[in-house]
Scaffold this motif. Structure first.
Motif, PDB file in Angstrom:
ATOM      1  N   ASP A  47       5.129   9.127  -3.991  1.00 48.79           N
ATOM      2  CA  ASP A  47       4.853   9.814  -2.728  1.00 48.79           C
ATOM      3  C   ASP A  47       4.228   8.823  -1.739  1.00 48.79           C
ATOM      4  OD1 ASP A  47       3.962  11.375  -0.644  1.00 48.79           O
ATOM      5  OD2 ASP A  47       3.160  12.973  -1.930  1.00 48.79           O
ATOM      6  N   PRO A  48       5.051   8.121  -0.980  1.00 48.00           N
ATOM      7  CA  PRO A  48       4.515   7.083  -0.098  1.00 48.00           C
ATOM      8  C   PRO A  48       3.438   7.569   0.864  1.00 48.00           C
ATOM      9  CG  PRO A  48       6.896   6.876  -0.268  1.00 48.00           C
ATOM     10  CD  PRO A  48       6.527   8.158  -0.947  1.00 48.00           C
ATOM     11  N   PRO A  49       3.633   8.713   1.573  1.00 50.17           N
ATOM     12  CA  PRO A  49       2.562   9.117   2.498  1.00 50.17           C
ATOM     13  C   PRO A  49       1.239   9.390   1.774  1.00 50.17           C
ATOM     14  CG  PRO A  49       4.607  10.216   3.043  1.00 50.17           C
ATOM     15  CD  PRO A  49       4.840   9.548   1.730  1.00 50.17           C
ATOM     16  N   ALA A  50       1.307   9.955   0.598  1.00 51.98           N
ATOM     17  CA  ALA A  50       0.075  10.209  -0.145  1.00 51.98           C
ATOM     18  C   ALA A  50      -0.567   8.897  -0.582  1.00 51.98           C
ATOM     19  CB  ALA A  50       0.379  11.086  -1.370  1.00 51.98           C
ATOM     20  N   ALA A  51       0.247   7.939  -0.997  1.00 54.81           N
ATOM     21  CA  ALA A  51      -0.289   6.647  -1.445  1.00 54.81           C
ATOM     22  C   ALA A  51      -0.958   5.912  -0.284  1.00 54.81           C
ATOM     23  CB  ALA A  51       0.839   5.792  -2.051  1.00 54.81           C
ATOM     24  N   VAL A  52      -0.334   5.963   0.878  1.00 52.64           N
ATOM     25  CA  VAL A  52      -0.921   5.287   2.043  1.00 52.64           C
ATOM     26  C   VAL A  52      -2.202   6.011   2.471  1.00 52.64           C
ATOM     27  CG1 VAL A  52      -0.526   4.650   4.464  1.00 52.64           C
ATOM     28  CG2 VAL A  52       1.292   4.323   2.767  1.00 52.64           C
ATOM     29  N   ALA A  53      -2.217   7.326   2.369  1.00 49.57           N
ATOM     30  CA  ALA A  53      -3.427   8.079   2.719  1.00 49.57           C
ATOM     31  C   ALA A  53      -4.583   7.704   1.786  1.00 49.57           C
ATOM     32  CB  ALA A  53      -3.150   9.577   2.658  1.00 49.57           C
ATOM     33  N   ARG A  54      -4.279   7.521   0.500  1.00 49.79           N
ATOM     34  CA  ARG A  54      -5.342   7.134  -0.440  1.00 49.79           C
ATOM     35  C   ARG A  54      -5.809   5.708  -0.143  1.00 49.79           C
ATOM     36  NH1 ARG A  54      -3.912   8.059  -6.545  1.00 49.79           N
ATOM     37  NH2 ARG A  54      -6.028   7.186  -6.711  1.00 49.79           N
ATOM     38  N   MET A  55      -4.879   4.832   0.176  1.00 54.70           N
ATOM     39  CA  MET A  55      -5.273   3.461   0.548  1.00 54.70           C
ATOM     40  C   MET A  55      -6.202   3.492   1.759  1.00 54.70           C
ATOM     41  SD  MET A  55      -4.566   1.153   3.167  1.00 54.70           S
ATOM     42  CE  MET A  55      -2.921   1.492   3.808  1.00 54.70           C
ATOM     43  N   ALA A  56      -5.794   4.253   2.785  1.00 57.37           N
ATOM     44  CA  ALA A  56      -6.599   4.312   4.012  1.00 57.37           C
ATOM     45  C   ALA A  56      -7.970   4.909   3.727  1.00 57.37           C
ATOM     46  CB  ALA A  56      -5.866   5.122   5.078  1.00 57.37           C
ATOM     47  N   GLY A  57      -8.005   5.916   2.880  1.00 59.87           N
ATOM     48  CA  GLY A  57      -9.285   6.520   2.510  1.00 59.87           C
ATOM     49  C   GLY A  57     -10.196   5.508   1.830  1.00 59.87           C
ATOM     50  N   LEU A  58      -9.649   4.746   0.894  1.00 55.13           N
ATOM     51  CA  LEU A  58     -10.457   3.740   0.193  1.00 55.13           C
ATOM     52  C   LEU A  58     -10.982   2.686   1.168  1.00 55.13           C
ATOM     53  CD1 LEU A  58     -11.494   2.481  -2.499  1.00 55.13           C
ATOM     54  CD2 LEU A  58      -9.423   1.067  -2.444  1.00 55.13           C
ATOM     55  N   VAL A  59     -10.106   2.235   2.069  1.00 56.68           N
ATOM     56  CA  VAL A  59     -10.525   1.214   3.033  1.00 56.68           C
ATOM     57  C   VAL A  59     -11.657   1.757   3.908  1.00 56.68           C
ATOM     58  CG1 VAL A  59      -9.806  -0.056   5.101  1.00 56.68           C
ATOM     59  CG2 VAL A  59      -8.341  -0.040   3.060  1.00 56.68           C
ATOM     60  N   GLU A  60     -11.530   3.007   4.340  1.00 60.80           N
ATOM     61  CA  GLU A  60     -12.583   3.566   5.203  1.00 60.80           C
ATOM     62  C   GLU A  60     -13.897   3.732   4.447  1.00 60.80           C
ATOM     63  OE1 GLU A  60     -10.958   7.030   7.250  1.00 60.80           O
ATOM     64  OE2 GLU A  60     -10.460   5.666   8.898  1.00 60.80           O
ATOM     65  N   ARG A  61     -13.828   4.227   3.232  1.00 63.78           N
ATOM     66  CA  ARG A  61     -15.075   4.392   2.462  1.00 63.78           C
ATOM     67  C   ARG A  61     -15.720   3.037   2.183  1.00 63.78           C
ATOM     68  NH1 ARG A  61     -11.818   8.074   0.045  1.00 63.78           N
ATOM     69  NH2 ARG A  61     -11.309   6.663  -1.663  1.00 63.78           N
ATOM     70  N   THR A  62     -14.900   2.062   1.819  1.00 65.80           N
ATOM     71  CA  THR A  62     -15.441   0.731   1.521  1.00 65.80           C
ATOM     72  C   THR A  62     -16.051   0.126   2.778  1.00 65.80           C
ATOM     73  OG1 THR A  62     -13.686   0.488  -0.111  1.00 65.80           O
ATOM     74  CG2 THR A  62     -14.890  -1.514   0.501  1.00 65.80           C
ATOM     75  N   GLY A  63     -15.320   0.233   3.882  1.00 64.17           N
ATOM     76  CA  GLY A  63     -15.817  -0.320   5.135  1.00 64.17           C
ATOM     77  C   GLY A  63     -17.143   0.320   5.527  1.00 64.17           C
ATOM     78  N   ARG A  64     -17.201   1.638   5.452  1.00 62.83           N
ATOM     79  CA  ARG A  64     -18.436   2.317   5.872  1.00 62.83           C
ATOM     80  C   ARG A  64     -19.592   1.937   4.951  1.00 62.83           C
ATOM     81  NH1 ARG A  64     -14.591   7.196   7.668  1.00 62.83           N
ATOM     82  NH2 ARG A  64     -14.252   6.370   9.774  1.00 62.83           N
ATOM     83  N   ALA A  65     -19.302   1.759   3.669  1.00 61.86           N
ATOM     84  CA  ALA A  65     -20.360   1.302   2.752  1.00 61.86           C
ATOM     85  C   ALA A  65     -20.865  -0.079   3.157  1.00 61.86           C
ATOM     86  CB  ALA A  65     -19.822   1.269   1.320  1.00 61.86           C
ATOM     87  N   HIS A  66     -20.023  -0.839   3.850  1.00 64.47           N
ATOM     88  CA  HIS A  66     -20.454  -2.143   4.364  1.00 64.47           C
ATOM     89  C   HIS A  66     -21.015  -2.028   5.786  1.00 64.47           C
ATOM     90  CE1 HIS A  66     -18.259  -3.848   0.960  1.00 64.47           C
ATOM     91  NE2 HIS A  66     -18.811  -5.016   1.228  1.00 64.47           N
ATOM     92  N   GLY A  67     -21.236  -0.803   6.240  1.00 66.04           N
ATOM     93  CA  GLY A  67     -21.858  -0.613   7.554  1.00 66.04           C
ATOM     94  C   GLY A  67     -20.906  -0.751   8.718  1.00 66.04           C
ATOM     95  N   ILE A  68     -19.603  -0.598   8.458  1.00 69.83           N
ATOM     96  CA  ILE A  68     -18.621  -0.728   9.538  1.00 69.83           C
ATOM     97  C   ILE A  68     -18.163   0.658   9.965  1.00 69.83           C
ATOM     98  CG2 ILE A  68     -16.299  -1.572  10.070  1.00 69.83           C
ATOM     99  CD1 ILE A  68     -17.057  -3.904   8.039  1.00 69.83           C
ATOM    100  N   ASP A  69     -18.334   0.957  11.250  1.00 71.18           N
ATOM    101  CA  ASP A  69     -18.050   2.303  11.742  1.00 71.18           C
ATOM    102  C   ASP A  69     -16.563   2.628  11.770  1.00 71.18           C
ATOM    103  OD1 ASP A  69     -20.669   2.969  12.104  1.00 71.18           O
ATOM    104  OD2 ASP A  69     -20.728   2.316  14.210  1.00 71.18           O
ATOM    105  N   ALA A  70     -15.767   1.664  12.226  1.00 73.44           N
ATOM    106  CA  ALA A  70     -14.341   1.924  12.411  1.00 73.44           C
ATOM    107  C   ALA A  70     -13.554   0.886  11.623  1.00 73.44           C
ATOM    108  CB  ALA A  70     -13.983   1.875  13.881  1.00 73.44           C
ATOM    109  N   PRO A  71     -13.418   1.074  10.323  1.00 73.90           N
ATOM    110  CA  PRO A  71     -12.862   0.005   9.488  1.00 73.90           C
ATOM    111  C   PRO A  71     -11.361  -0.221   9.664  1.00 73.90           C
ATOM    112  CG  PRO A  71     -14.132   1.602   8.170  1.00 73.90           C
ATOM    113  CD  PRO A  71     -13.874   2.217   9.519  1.00 73.90           C
ATOM    114  N   LEU A  72     -10.603   0.785  10.062  1.00 73.76           N
ATOM    115  CA  LEU A  72      -9.149   0.655   9.948  1.00 73.76           C
ATOM    116  C   LEU A  72      -8.412   0.860  11.263  1.00 73.76           C
ATOM    117  CD1 LEU A  72      -6.880   0.138   7.940  1.00 73.76           C
ATOM    118  CD2 LEU A  72      -6.814   2.580   7.436  1.00 73.76           C
ATOM    119  N   GLN A  73      -7.527  -0.062  11.544  1.00 77.84           N
ATOM    120  CA  GLN A  73      -6.591  -0.011  12.659  1.00 77.84           C
ATOM    121  C   GLN A  73      -5.243  -0.338  12.064  1.00 77.84           C
ATOM    122  OE1 GLN A  73      -5.435   0.375  15.452  1.00 77.84           O
ATOM    123  NE2 GLN A  73      -7.037   0.486  17.012  1.00 77.84           N
TER     124      GLN A  73
END
Lengths: 277, 277, 277, 277
Positions: free
Chosen positions: A161-187
């Motif tokens: 399920d490509p859209p689901a896989a990309v959504a999980r990737m984006a979720g991980l990137v955002e959580r990781t970024g925010r844990a590093h104090g970054i407000d807007a991790p993904l573009q």
């Protein structure tokens, strides 16, 4: 930042898609209008599927110089025909200018290309790398955030399920970024394909996402422009998805809505909201 | 496999070291005699320290083509003088031919180059990467076993005790390899320097290690060959360490014993047994 | 079109001249302000004279990619010092992007670089080539108008009188062009040097010539800007000649008059009208 | 010196011809058996005709690095099919390693590649260049003797009678060389094609010409080797002409006689003596 183009539909000489449009991707390598940088000269790549029955994986040709002066790219474009082409021009945001950092990336039947960035990627590279499936990890060749995003999506189930896989990737990137104090991790504006369907994603953690457009249904375009011969040859399913319009043909281009994903393949197309999970 | 050369001593035009010897490193790039492959054409690199007071880090120039036909390399060699030069020619064992995979590698004041390989590296790359200090991990740019060995040694205390750091790296590689069922995980001849001293290592987990030679003390060579003008200009501390002799000068070359490490710097030189820990 | 820079004076790390200025030549490779094209990404080159007594010819390092992402260029710049540097970034007007078409060109002690073009050069290339001294002809390596202009000037007596040789070259180009029906055959800003003096030329057969600037005498600049440390270190003879100013320092830059040539060397500088003969 | 391969016949994936044979041309780039040099790493090129009706000129892809590590070459080979392929690996005899010096060369529908050399070419380059048709002269892009030979043959009537044009070229080269005091000016194995027929030449002014082989008629090979599946798929007209055999298949390879030329096309093949005129 970068610019990219995905073509799917009636088999064409790559030239028709890559060089002939007024504001072609090759022209964008020198004179991008909508990009963050006007010049995209830090490498390029194309990937295409052949119509040969025995060949399942796409061909990937990538080089580290600018697209605009590359003779081999022009030669291939003028002599190779394909029903499904990805093309990408790169403006490095700091990582090395080398073939393994050029898009599209490939894994098995899959291709992936990206425009955008993970804010603070350098600092979270190790953490994200650890989330990649250990077997897939061995095939990571470059050092870009884009390839890492691809391998995370592969880890999270692209085959099913490509859209689901990309959504999980984006979720991980955002959580990781925010844990590093970054407000807007993904573009990100991403295109991926398995050789049958093309999926495209437009998303930003905050603010406006990078520009992304898709072409109008061919049938409608043919009615609008009966005098454009190329249009008359295209199948109804033919679509282009592009970082910026390739010309000024009235009615040809539609903006992909922010926070959304679309899919095109023979006989079908969809458009949905995109939410990281 | 690869070939390398480390020079330390009287400042010379690089040309004198790189091109002028009968069986120079550049000649070895086409016609290696003692290497596993006769051709070393998958990239090259040089690194040198200047005599400029304000510049502490070495210059690193690397390219992906063969050394033998590179005009820029020859230009630099004919116009730059240095008291400490590393030079390396690469024969890839499968990893990408790209600048970030070319030796020497640099970190701060340190340089590192390697000939050999970690058997089964592909399968244990992730495990070894996890052992690299997380801060250092971010600076890994390539995909070679050689760079990984460097970053592991940096992790294990290069700044304090280079031979001990390399021994710990070698120990980790051997334990990891054996855990993966590999009997003889490590083959290495390594050179590293902080700009003052050069350390060289020759080791193999089993069998014969790759060839490695060091030059005879200059004083002795001067007596043996009073008719060779270049020799008369060299300081007593000048030394070459090389994968294979650069010529047939009688008495000039001594094999580095297997399982050993040596150190040369102004006014001192040492040779010891090497044991992974 | 292209951009270039010639530096002559107090020996500096190349970095100081190439990268550190606010609107450096490297910055101009991506964002030229005064050039015909904003991007100069079709190769680059630098040439410098060492302070080594035994080396008379300049070092030439040239590559086909853009200057802005070239790591080797930065390494050299940060580690090499010179009293006389030429640097050039190229925007091809159609000829091949290859090392032998990159500036500066060298012949013996001479270097040459150019911004501009011979209109209709393709059609008169053979005729101009026939005017090159047959012995010199053998050393022509590339296909640019710029190299041809250099070899014509060498043919016409660079060793004795550079401004006269360049005037004869320009005269021949104009006569040949007009015989081919071209009204305004020549557009040129040229720098050439024998390692002692630098000559610069600004000329156009018609209309405005390409931009060219020279730096104000150091003594005057030091008085204007007592707070800029670098200026205090420079000798009185230090001069920069550039396609466009490297920054906005008040009083630092003067336009070279159209149809003129200048010369700078230790203890002397001149400015004269230029007329093709 | 160089190595080359010309394929004409049943359309195949280039891979089948370029990479799959035991002693393939790619293998020869590292380990030539019959060449003057064992390594041919100074660039490579391929040229192929498509089966697209609207495309008449061949595609030419050339690069300056070694063939053996070029990923783009492998990608193209695995995804492109053609009935007529030229491939060449280069060992420079001194001229610049640049794309415009890589074979095959192209002019309109014609391709040309060469192994050998004109002795003393540097000294007679100007004289030979003057003999090239002035209109053709403008399209000379590189500096090799090989491209000059091609343009001389074009000047002497390739379109009407290729063997006669090549004989006139060879005659001119020999007369010019002898006027320069060179006893044996020409060493050549040349292949040329207009997309329909392939002509090959083997000649030396004195001594043994470079090696050249052609494959046995397919019908005969099929009888000899009924167990080789690939052979069963090939049309009767399929032929390979190669600098050295691609493998050890019994009965597969025949030496082209010295001082001769051959032609192969659909339904025809010829072999004749070759004499410069």
């Amino acid at each position: 930042m970068c610019r990219w183009l995905a073509y799917s539909g009636t088999p064409l000489l790559l030239d028709t898609i890559l060089y002939k449009p007024a504001h072609s991707l090759i022209d964008q390598s020198l004179h991008s209008r909508l990009g963050v940088e006007t010049t995209n000269g830090d490498g390029f790549g194309i990937g295409w599927y052949t119509q040969e029955d025995e060949v399942e994986t796409p061909a990937i040709v990538r080089d580290v110089g600018p697209a605009w002066n590359n003779r081999n790219l022009r030669e291939i474009a003028e002599h190779v025909r394909s029903p499904l082409l990805f093309a990408h021009i790169r403006a490095s945001t700091g990582t090395a200018v080398q073939q393994t950092n050029c898009h599209p990336f490939r894994h098995g039947r899959w291709m992936w290309m990206h425009n955008g960035s993970i804010a603070g990627f350098h600092g979270m590279r190790r953490e994200l790398a650890l989330a990649v499936d250990p077997t897939l990890f061995l095939d990571l060749e470059g050092t870009t955030d884009s390839e890492m995003m691809f391998f995370l999506a592969l880890t999270f189930g692209m085959d099913e399920d490509p859209p689901a896989a990309v959504a999980r990737m984006a979720g991980l990137v955002e959580r990781t970024g925010r844990a590093h104090g970054i407000d807007a991790p993904l573009q990100m504006t991403v295109a991926t394909t398995d050789g049958k369907a093309v999926w495209a994603f437009r998303y930003a953690s905050a603010g406006t996402a990078r520009s992304l457009f898709f072409s109008t249904k061919v049938e409608a375009l043919q009615k609008l422009h009966p005098d454009v011969p190329l249009l008359q040859e295209l199948s109804d399913d033919t679509r282009l998805i592009v970082s910026e319009p390739l010309g000024d043909l009235t009615g040809a281009w539609n903006e992909v809505p922010e926070h959304s994903w679309g899919m095109v393949r023979e006989g079908a197309h969809e458009l949905h909201a995109f939410t990281p999970v």
